[in-house]
Write an enzyme that holds these catalytic residues in place. Structure first.
Site, PDB file in Angstrom:
ATOM      1  N   HIS A   1       0.860  -1.191   0.000  1.00  0.00           N
ATOM      2  CA  HIS A   1       0.000   0.000   0.000  1.00  0.00           C
ATOM      3  C   HIS A   1       0.893   1.236   0.000  1.00  0.00           C
ATOM      4  CE1 HIS A   1      -3.792   2.135   1.822  1.00  0.00           C
ATOM      5  NE2 HIS A   1      -3.101   2.937   1.012  1.00  0.00           N
TER       6      HIS A   1
ATOM      7  N   HIS B   1       1.435   4.917  -2.391  1.00  0.00           N
ATOM      8  CA  HIS B   1       1.117   5.814  -3.517  1.00  0.00           C
ATOM      9  C   HIS B   1       2.418   6.476  -3.922  1.00  0.00           C
ATOM     10  CE1 HIS B   1      -3.247   5.535  -2.554  1.00  0.00           C
ATOM     11  NE2 HIS B   1      -2.765   5.358  -1.334  1.00  0.00           N
TER      12      HIS B   1
ATOM     13  N   GLU C   1     -11.383   3.340   5.326  1.00  0.00           N
ATOM     14  CA  GLU C   1     -10.368   4.242   5.897  1.00  0.00           C
ATOM     15  C   GLU C   1     -11.142   5.326   6.651  1.00  0.00           C
ATOM     16  OE1 GLU C   1      -8.160   6.579   3.027  1.00  0.00           O
ATOM     17  OE2 GLU C   1      -6.579   7.082   4.462  1.00  0.00           O
TER      18      GLU C   1
ATOM     19  N   ASP D   1       1.762   3.966   2.944  1.00  0.00           N
ATOM     20  CA  ASP D   1       0.729   4.781   2.295  1.00  0.00           C
ATOM     21  C   ASP D   1       1.354   5.949   1.525  1.00  0.00           C
ATOM     22  OD1 ASP D   1      -1.837   5.373   1.520  1.00  0.00           O
ATOM     23  OD2 ASP D   1      -2.565   5.981   3.488  1.00  0.00           O
ATOM     24  N   ASP D   2       1.650   7.048   2.211  1.00  0.00           N
ATOM     25  CA  ASP D   2       2.262   8.242   1.588  1.00  0.00           C
ATOM     26  C   ASP D   2       3.394   8.697   2.506  1.00  0.00           C
ATOM     27  OD1 ASP D   2       0.178   9.009  -0.656  1.00  0.00           O
ATOM     28  OD2 ASP D   2      -0.972   8.497   1.137  1.00  0.00           O
TER      29      ASP D   2
HETATM   30  N1  HPA Z   1      -6.341   7.563   1.034  1.00  0.00           N
HETATM   31  C1  HPA Z   1      -7.070   7.801  -0.055  1.00  0.00           C
HETATM   32  N2  HPA Z   1      -6.538   8.256  -1.170  1.00  0.00           N
HETATM   33  C2  HPA Z   1      -5.231   8.486  -1.212  1.00  0.00           C
HETATM   34  C3  HPA Z   1      -4.432   8.256  -0.124  1.00  0.00           C
HETATM   35  C4  HPA Z   1      -5.012   7.776   1.067  1.00  0.00           C
HETATM   36  O1  HPA Z   1      -4.364   7.541   2.104  1.00  0.00           O
HETATM   37  N3  HPA Z   1      -3.161   8.584  -0.493  1.00  0.00           N
HETATM   38  C5  HPA Z   1      -3.219   8.975  -1.773  1.00  0.00           C
HETATM   39  N4  HPA Z   1      -4.459   8.932  -2.219  1.00  0.00           N
HETATM   40 ZN    ZN Z   2      -3.679   4.780   0.425  1.00  0.00          ZN
END
Ligand code: HPA
Ligand code: ZN
Length: 341
Positions: free
Chosen positions: A20, A22, A203, A281-282
């Protein structure tokens, strides 16, 4: 009597898969400024400190606003490739041995960057990743759920027509109000094209989005999924079916889905027998990479080798790699566990 030099200490991180991630969320402030200069783009921040001061988020949307704004510096194939290589280099140091990486094609096309520029830039760095960083990879096109299904279908057809090296599709961006039911045709088309299927669900959105992603979109993995814990029947189903949930603890704290790391449901999810793994994630936005997530979890919950082995093993078994590569990584994980003593 002679003493041989002592062996190097066993690495703190188990070998694992990051599932996971991005790629646009790996764009660090320093690289944002470097790319802005290279492309002659004027940023709305005077300096790094002013940009860093914006990394305080109240919810998912407040993060997404900055995440999309910062993408303006990504213009050329080289920009996308440099961003991707920087992630891979850092991920290798974090113990990542396989990465399934999402990118947001619509976010680039919609601001005038050709699809091929974005995809080829990321893909060129991924193609060299195993040789350069020891990380096998897969690329996943994530679609923005706050845009229309029609827009997603157009971009998916373009990706298929250009034979883009993608292994699957995902669904990200603003979750609440954009349920899985909006994207049934998109997922039908991707399945028909032989692509693997994942989606963000649970989420910020309710547990019912997790159920709908499974039943309506027929996804094989859920990104986040933490709000499943509000639905006992769903938890039982996820445990029974061993649906992989790609959990991102630091992200959940930074976006306010949980108050503090100590409040994170990961231990309860493990206790419930769910197939969870840990991801970043990011990482440029949420306080760190996968090793930073593990360090935080170890500090707060005291996870030992057994839990780290479970989390890393789940990540490897939940990936879309070949059986051969999976067995190599599971053997590496076994060796890591033995080296912990
Ligand atoms: N959630 C939803 N969309 C996203 C995320 C996230 O954590 N990061 C980049 N796009
Ligand atoms: Zn994500």
């Amino acid at each position: 009597m002679t003493f041989s030099a002592s062996a190097a200490p066993a690495p703190a991180m188990p070998p694992l898969a990051e599932l996971h991630l991005h790629i646009e969320g790996t764009l660090e402030p320093e690289l944002i400024f470097a790319l802005a200069e290279r492309n002659g783009i004027e940023l709305p921040y005077a300096d790094l400190d002013e940009l860093r001061a914006r990394y305080e988020f109240s919810d998912l949307q407040s993060f997404l606003d900055l995440y999309y704004a910062n993408m303006s510096v990504l213009q050329t194939e080289a920009d996308f490739a440099d961003m991707t290589r920087a992630y891979l280099r850092r991920a290798a140091a974090a113990g990542v041995r396989h990465a399934e990486i999402m990118m947001d094609p619509q976010a680039h096309v919609d601001r005038g960057v050709p699809l091929a520029t974005a995809v080829n830039g990321v893909a060129s760095a991924l193609a060299a990743s195993e040789a350069e960083f020891g990380i096998s990879t897969g690329l996943i096109a994530a679609f923005l759920r706050d845009l229309s299904e029609e827009s997603a279908l157009i971009v998916l057809e373009e990706l298929l027509a250009m034979d883009a090296p993608i292994i699957g599709i995902g669904l990200d961006s603003a979750e609440v109000g954009n349920p899985p039911s909006k994207f049934i045709r998109l997922y039908d088309r991707a399945r028909e094209a032989g692509l693997r299927l994942i989606a963000h669900a649970g989420e910020e959105g309710p547990a019912s989005y997790v159920t709908d992603a499974l039943d309506l979109l027929k996804v094989e993995r859920i990104d986040h999924g933490i709000r499943c814990m509000e639905d006992t029947a769903l938890v039982a189903r996820l445990a029974e079916e061993q649906v992989p949930l790609t959990v991102c603890p630091l992200s959940n704290v930074r976006l306010g889905a949980v108050d503090t790391l100590a409040d994170h449901p990961l231990p309860a999810m493990l206790d419930a027998g769910l197939n969870v793994c840990v991801n970043s994630d990011d990482p440029a936005y949420f306080g760190g990479h996968v090793d930073d997530n593990f360090a935080g979890l170890k500090a707060v919950f005291g996870f030992g080798t057994d839990v780290l082995e479970t989390l890393a093993g789940n990540s490897i078994r939940s990936s879309f790699i070949t059986a051969e590569r999976r067995d190599v990584l599971l053997a590496e994980l076994d060796a890591w566990v033995r080296a912990q003593g």
